[in-house]
Design a protein around this motif. Structure first.
Motif, PDB file in Angstrom:
ATOM      1  N   GLU A 530     -20.633   8.495   3.712  1.00 41.92           N
ATOM      2  CA  GLU A 530     -20.685   9.892   4.136  1.00 41.92           C
ATOM      3  C   GLU A 530     -19.547  10.206   5.107  1.00 41.92           C
ATOM      4  OE1 GLU A 530     -24.522  11.628   5.175  1.00 41.92           O
ATOM      5  OE2 GLU A 530     -25.492   9.776   4.513  1.00 41.92           O
ATOM      6  N   THR A 531     -19.269   9.294   6.027  1.00 36.55           N
ATOM      7  CA  THR A 531     -18.205   9.497   7.003  1.00 36.55           C
ATOM      8  C   THR A 531     -16.844   9.561   6.315  1.00 36.55           C
ATOM      9  OG1 THR A 531     -19.511   8.336   8.684  1.00 36.55           O
ATOM     10  CG2 THR A 531     -17.154   8.598   9.103  1.00 36.55           C
ATOM     11  N   VAL A 532     -16.628   8.666   5.371  1.00 32.79           N
ATOM     12  CA  VAL A 532     -15.339   8.627   4.673  1.00 32.79           C
ATOM     13  C   VAL A 532     -15.124   9.887   3.836  1.00 32.79           C
ATOM     14  CG1 VAL A 532     -14.050   7.431   2.847  1.00 32.79           C
ATOM     15  CG2 VAL A 532     -15.203   6.118   4.640  1.00 32.79           C
ATOM     16  N   VAL A 533     -16.150  10.343   3.141  1.00 31.32           N
ATOM     17  CA  VAL A 533     -16.008  11.480   2.220  1.00 31.32           C
ATOM     18  C   VAL A 533     -16.105  12.816   2.944  1.00 31.32           C
ATOM     19  CG1 VAL A 533     -17.015  12.647   0.220  1.00 31.32           C
ATOM     20  CG2 VAL A 533     -16.837  10.153   0.262  1.00 31.32           C
ATOM     21  N   PHE A 534     -17.088  12.955   3.846  1.00 30.90           N
ATOM     22  CA  PHE A 534     -17.347  14.250   4.475  1.00 30.90           C
ATOM     23  C   PHE A 534     -16.834  14.361   5.904  1.00 30.90           C
ATOM     24  CE2 PHE A 534     -20.960  13.525   1.505  1.00 30.90           C
ATOM     25  CZ  PHE A 534     -20.640  14.499   0.575  1.00 30.90           C
ATOM     26  N   GLY A 535     -16.464  13.238   6.493  1.00 30.57           N
ATOM     27  CA  GLY A 535     -15.998  13.255   7.875  1.00 30.57           C
ATOM     28  C   GLY A 535     -17.084  13.067   8.897  1.00 30.57           C
ATOM     29  N   ASP A 536     -18.352  13.047   8.482  1.00 25.48           N
ATOM     30  CA  ASP A 536     -19.463  12.796   9.403  1.00 25.48           C
ATOM     31  C   ASP A 536     -20.639  12.233   8.621  1.00 25.48           C
ATOM     32  OD1 ASP A 536     -20.344  14.965   7.982  1.00 25.48           O
ATOM     33  OD2 ASP A 536     -20.593  16.304   9.684  1.00 25.48           O
ATOM     34  N   ALA A 537     -21.619  11.706   9.354  1.00 28.60           N
ATOM     35  CA  ALA A 537     -22.817  11.123   8.734  1.00 28.60           C
ATOM     36  C   ALA A 537     -24.009  12.029   8.961  1.00 28.60           C
ATOM     37  CB  ALA A 537     -23.091   9.738   9.303  1.00 28.60           C
ATOM     38  N   SER A 538     -25.009  11.922   8.089  1.00 27.92           N
ATOM     39  CA  SER A 538     -26.248  12.695   8.233  1.00 27.92           C
ATOM     40  C   SER A 538     -27.292  11.856   8.951  1.00 27.92           C
ATOM     41  CB  SER A 538     -26.756  13.122   6.857  1.00 27.92           C
ATOM     42  OG  SER A 538     -27.189  11.974   6.122  1.00 27.92           O
ATOM     43  N   ALA A 539     -28.471  12.441   9.124  1.00 31.50           N
ATOM     44  CA  ALA A 539     -29.556  11.746   9.829  1.00 31.50           C
ATOM     45  C   ALA A 539     -30.431  10.932   8.874  1.00 31.50           C
ATOM     46  CB  ALA A 539     -30.418  12.763  10.572  1.00 31.50           C
ATOM     47  N   SER A 541     -30.087   7.944   7.643  1.00 27.86           N
ATOM     48  CA  SER A 541     -29.770   6.511   7.606  1.00 27.86           C
ATOM     49  C   SER A 541     -30.665   5.663   8.492  1.00 27.86           C
ATOM     50  CB  SER A 541     -28.300   6.296   8.006  1.00 27.86           C
ATOM     51  OG  SER A 541     -27.437   6.988   7.146  1.00 27.86           O
ATOM     52  N   GLN A 542     -31.802   6.190   8.887  1.00 28.05           N
ATOM     53  CA  GLN A 542     -32.665   5.456   9.818  1.00 28.05           C
ATOM     54  C   GLN A 542     -33.087   4.098   9.265  1.00 28.05           C
ATOM     55  OE1 GLN A 542     -36.130   7.598  11.153  1.00 28.05           O
ATOM     56  NE2 GLN A 542     -37.195   5.726  11.763  1.00 28.05           N
ATOM     57  N   ARG A 543     -33.554   4.062   8.014  1.00 30.56           N
ATOM     58  CA  ARG A 543     -33.980   2.796   7.417  1.00 30.56           C
ATOM     59  C   ARG A 543     -32.803   1.829   7.303  1.00 30.56           C
ATOM     60  NH1 ARG A 543     -38.621   3.234   4.043  1.00 30.56           N
ATOM     61  NH2 ARG A 543     -40.143   4.542   5.123  1.00 30.56           N
ATOM     62  N   ASP A 544     -31.613   2.371   6.961  1.00 38.89           N
ATOM     63  CA  ASP A 544     -30.422   1.528   6.826  1.00 38.89           C
ATOM     64  C   ASP A 544     -30.044   0.890   8.158  1.00 38.89           C
ATOM     65  OD1 ASP A 544     -30.307   2.337   4.190  1.00 38.89           O
ATOM     66  OD2 ASP A 544     -28.871   3.932   4.567  1.00 38.89           O
ATOM     67  N   LEU A 545     -30.081   1.701   9.210  1.00 37.53           N
ATOM     68  CA  LEU A 545     -29.728   1.176  10.538  1.00 37.53           C
ATOM     69  C   LEU A 545     -30.744   0.141  10.992  1.00 37.53           C
ATOM     70  CD1 LEU A 545     -28.613   4.493  12.296  1.00 37.53           C
ATOM     71  CD2 LEU A 545     -27.137   2.621  11.554  1.00 37.53           C
ATOM     72  N   GLU A 546     -32.007   0.375  10.659  1.00 35.72           N
ATOM     73  CA  GLU A 546     -33.052  -0.589  11.013  1.00 35.72           C
ATOM     74  C   GLU A 546     -32.806  -1.925  10.324  1.00 35.72           C
ATOM     75  OE1 GLU A 546     -37.908  -1.115  10.461  1.00 35.72           O
ATOM     76  OE2 GLU A 546     -36.948   0.816  10.080  1.00 35.72           O
ATOM     77  N   ALA A 547     -32.461  -1.869   9.025  1.00 33.37           N
ATOM     78  CA  ALA A 547     -32.211  -3.099   8.265  1.00 33.37           C
ATOM     79  C   ALA A 547     -30.992  -3.838   8.791  1.00 33.37           C
ATOM     80  CB  ALA A 547     -32.034  -2.762   6.789  1.00 33.37           C
ATOM     81  N   ALA A 548     -29.912  -3.102   9.095  1.00 35.16           N
ATOM     82  CA  ALA A 548     -28.696  -3.736   9.606  1.00 35.16           C
ATOM     83  C   ALA A 548     -28.952  -4.375  10.970  1.00 35.16           C
ATOM     84  CB  ALA A 548     -27.575  -2.710   9.692  1.00 35.16           C
ATOM     85  N   THR A 549     -29.666  -3.656  11.820  1.00 30.23           N
ATOM     86  CA  THR A 549     -29.981  -4.192  13.153  1.00 30.23           C
ATOM     87  C   THR A 549     -30.825  -5.452  13.043  1.00 30.23           C
ATOM     88  OG1 THR A 549     -29.916  -1.963  14.098  1.00 30.23           O
ATOM     89  CG2 THR A 549     -31.059  -3.658  15.373  1.00 30.23           C
ATOM     90  N   GLN A 550     -31.785  -5.463  12.118  1.00 26.52           N
ATOM     91  CA  GLN A 550     -32.644  -6.633  11.952  1.00 26.52           C
ATOM     92  C   GLN A 550     -31.837  -7.844  11.489  1.00 26.52           C
ATOM     93  OE1 GLN A 550     -35.889  -6.151   9.134  1.00 26.52           O
ATOM     94  NE2 GLN A 550     -37.202  -7.462  10.378  1.00 26.52           N
ATOM     95  N   CYS A 551     -30.870  -7.619  10.586  1.00 22.82           N
ATOM     96  CA  CYS A 551     -30.026  -8.719  10.105  1.00 22.82           C
ATOM     97  C   CYS A 551     -29.218  -9.331  11.240  1.00 22.82           C
ATOM     98  CB  CYS A 551     -29.077  -8.213   9.012  1.00 22.82           C
ATOM     99  SG  CYS A 551     -29.774  -8.185   7.356  1.00 22.82           S
TER     100      CYS A 551
END
Length: 633
Positions: A530-539, A541-551
């Motif tokens: 989203e950042t690369v294509v639109f220049g910003d991210a939406s809200a 991504s909560q599950r994604d951030l949770e998974a990345a943080t857990q890893c």
């Protein structure tokens, strides 16, 4: 008493034909028991069979003994009480009801009175040993488990009661599946042995009919698609139970405990019901939450509630005891000071029941979070078989749709809907079909495939919102493929709170730091796209951030793969790790590095992201094979 003991010795060859070829008893003529008290005769044999040789010698020599008798089936406790009075010498006998508050003081006073007076002390526990005084347990010379009478014990009782030399055609499971009262009532001394056998066969037929009629209507395991190794285990168990009923195998030879785990809605409870129908046994279902709702919630009431559940399962045995939300029993290794003693008592008692109170009971657990379950519950000998139940594949989804739809749609229409619903669970399919059928019925028309399509795609998204979701999911897929991780499915069909889903292969049980960090990059890739294509991210991504943080937290705080080999907490306990501000700073720095790596990777594959996103907007779902074909073209 001496004559009764001699009768039991003389009748021993009837229970074990091999013993007729040797031993002092084979030279004596078989004694006939009088035609009275059939229940006492049978009860004495049940106890005698459970007695080890040393206890048999003690009984014969009239020695004072302390014996705990556990009646696995509570309905046999009264009969065993009468039998113990005739079998043991001058005796103090006490009954303990595990379902009621035990009188520990009375047990210990009776024990002292008997032993100081040179008497035997026999205590009979119905259902379990939960109400037994610890002092009596420590003082016991012998602890006997008395099971339901098998065919050989019933045969010996009939021969003695009716003074006949041959008894045949007694059903193999009638003693196990009949109540004590019904079994004794079938053997009436004023009738003949043939009439008693006929009654026992009638009783066995009624037991079988009751077993069939007590099962809720629905599919068996053979009717279900998916479930993989769990289904194979269940079908093998059904075959083994049939062999057990025929008397070909013993109960100890069966695999009678397993746990199902996976995300909510994958059909774990549905599997349990289908297993009960396949095995033709009743099912007792419970959970810790149910026990709290049915009791005051105090420690003693929860412990007694567990006893009653296991006792009910044994009274209906053979049966399935289904324990849902098994993770509600906490892992004792993770308990803090507050509540540790309370929960340790509950978990320990549950373990004791798994060890001692499972006669002819199949224990099936279910959980969404197997990592939270105490390791002692999962050890060999308790619930050692573990089956992960994942979302069904496309072919399995199609068959699940067919099961719920019947003949309402064509094969082509069902296959198309199954493709669109990839990633959905069996429970979600059932709800979808019920909703669509209900709408069509209210409109007084036949169901159409478009009814299901509209429900699947009814997300209220604008074209702009859908485009962003497609870019987001395409970012996950491109990052995974660039890192050598197989992609099985991309879907932008809403599932609960998720706008879409990408299904990839897992990091595996033996993951390296690189593999875990790659998994974190894939989790961050939707937001980065989203950042690369639109220049910003939406809200979103909560599950994604949770998974990345857990890893990343597991790398540094659990698995010894990062800056420290200190094990701070289990990989699933990220919240405990985040309580340390310094550790949070470390994770933030690592996640920023991985996020920057992800942005660079996706920038280099921007055209692939756009290509996949365009296909997703058109088709909403892409399989792994379709994705590969799209990129190759």
């Amino acid at each position: 008493m001496s004559q009764m003991i001699q009768d039991l010795h003389d009748l021993a060859p009837l229970e074990d034909p091999k013993s007729q070829s040797s031993g002092s008893h084979t030279a004596k003529p078989r004694k006939r028991l009088p035609r009275k008290d059939v229940d006492q005769h049978l009860g004495e044999r049940m106890i005698w069979r459970a007695c080890p040789p040393a206890l048999r010698r003690a009984i014969h020599r009239r020695r004072s003994v302390v014996v705990v008798i556990e009646a696995i089936r509570p309905d046999w406790a009264g009969i065993l009480h009468e039998a113990a009075q005739g079998l043991f010498r001058s005796t103090n006998i006490l009954m303990v009801d595990s379902s009621k508050k035990s009188k520990v003081d009375l047990q210990e006073a009776s024990l002292r009175s008997a032993t100081t007076g040179g008497l035997s002390f026999i205590i009979i526990c119905n259902g379990s040993l939960a109400g037994l005084s610890p002092a009596v347990a420590d003082a016991a010379d012998y602890c006997l488990q008395i099971h339901s009478p098998d065919r050989s014990l019933i045969t010996a009782t009939l021969k003695a009661a009716f003074e006949v030399d041959s008894v045949r055609n007694i059903p193999s499971r009638v003693g196990h599946e009949s109540s004590a009262a019904a079994l004794i009532a079938a053997i009436r001394p004023k009738e003949t042995a043939a009439r008693a056998i006929a009654r026992l066969r009638d009783l066995d037929r009624r037991n079988q009919d009751r077993s069939r009629h007590s099962l809720s209507p629905g599919p068996t395991l053979s009717d279900l698609d998916g479930y993989g190794a769990a289904k194979r285990w269940g079908l093998e168990l059904a075959d083994d139970l049939a062999a057990y009923r025929r008397g070909d195998v013993g109960w100890s030879e069966l695999s009678t405990a397993a746990i199902l785990h996976g995300r909510p809605g994958t059909g774990k409870t549905f599997f349990a019901s289908a297993l009960a129908r396949s095995c033709r046994v009743p099912m007792v279902a419970t959970s810790l939450g149910h026990l709290f709702s049915q009791t005051p919630g105090y420690l003693d009431s929860i412990v007694k509630g567990l006893d009653q559940v296991f006792a009910e399962a044994r009274s209906r045995a053979p049966c399935i005891l289904f324990i849902d939300e098994l993770d509600a029993f906490p892992d004792r290794a993770t308990l803090s000071g507050r509540g540790r003693d309370w929960w340790t008592t509950v978990v320990t008692h549950f373990l004791k029941l798994l060890d001692e109170a499972r006669d002819r009971v199949i224990v099936l657990g279910a959980t969404n979070m197997i990592h939270r379950i105490d390791a002692a519950i999962l050890r060999a000998g308790r619930i050692e078989r573990q089956f992960e139940i994942g979302p069904p594949g496309e072919a399995e989804l199609a068959n699940i749709f067919r099961f719920h739809l019947g003949a309402r749609l064509t094969t082509t229409e069902v296959d198309g809907i199954a493709r669109l619903a990839r990633g959905a669970t069996g429970a979600e399919v059932e709800f979808l079909v019920k909703t669509a059928i209900g709408q069509a019925r209210r409109e007084q028309r036949e169901l159409k495939v478009d009814d299901l399509r509209r429900l699947l795609l009814r997300d209220g998204l604008t074209d702009e919102e859908l485009h962003r979701i497609c870019i987001h999911e395409a970012g996950h897929a491109v990052a995974a493929m660039a890192l050598g991780i197989k992609v099985d499915l991309i879907s932008t069909v809403s599932q609960g709170s998720l706008g879409g889903v990408v299904i990839t292969e897992s990091a595996g049980r033996v993951a390296t730091r690189q593999r875990l960090e790659d998994s974190a990059v894939v989790s961050l890739a939707g937001r980065a796209a989203e950042t690369v294509v639109f220049g910003d991210a939406s809200a979103g991504s909560q599950r994604d951030l949770e998974a990345a943080t857990q890893c990343v937290a597991a790398v540094h705080g659990s698995l010894g793969l990062g800056s420290s080999i200190l094990h701070r907490a289990a990989p699933s306990e990220t919240s405990r790790l985040l309580a340390d501000p310094d550790f949070c700073d470390l994770l933030e720095a690592e996640l920023r590095i991985l996020d920057a790596r992800c942005v660079v990777l996706l920038t280099n594959h921007l055209q692939q992201i756009r290509t996949i996103a365009q296909a997703l907007q058109e088709h909403r779902v892409l399989t792994g094979d379709a994705l590969q074909a799209l990129l190759q073209s």
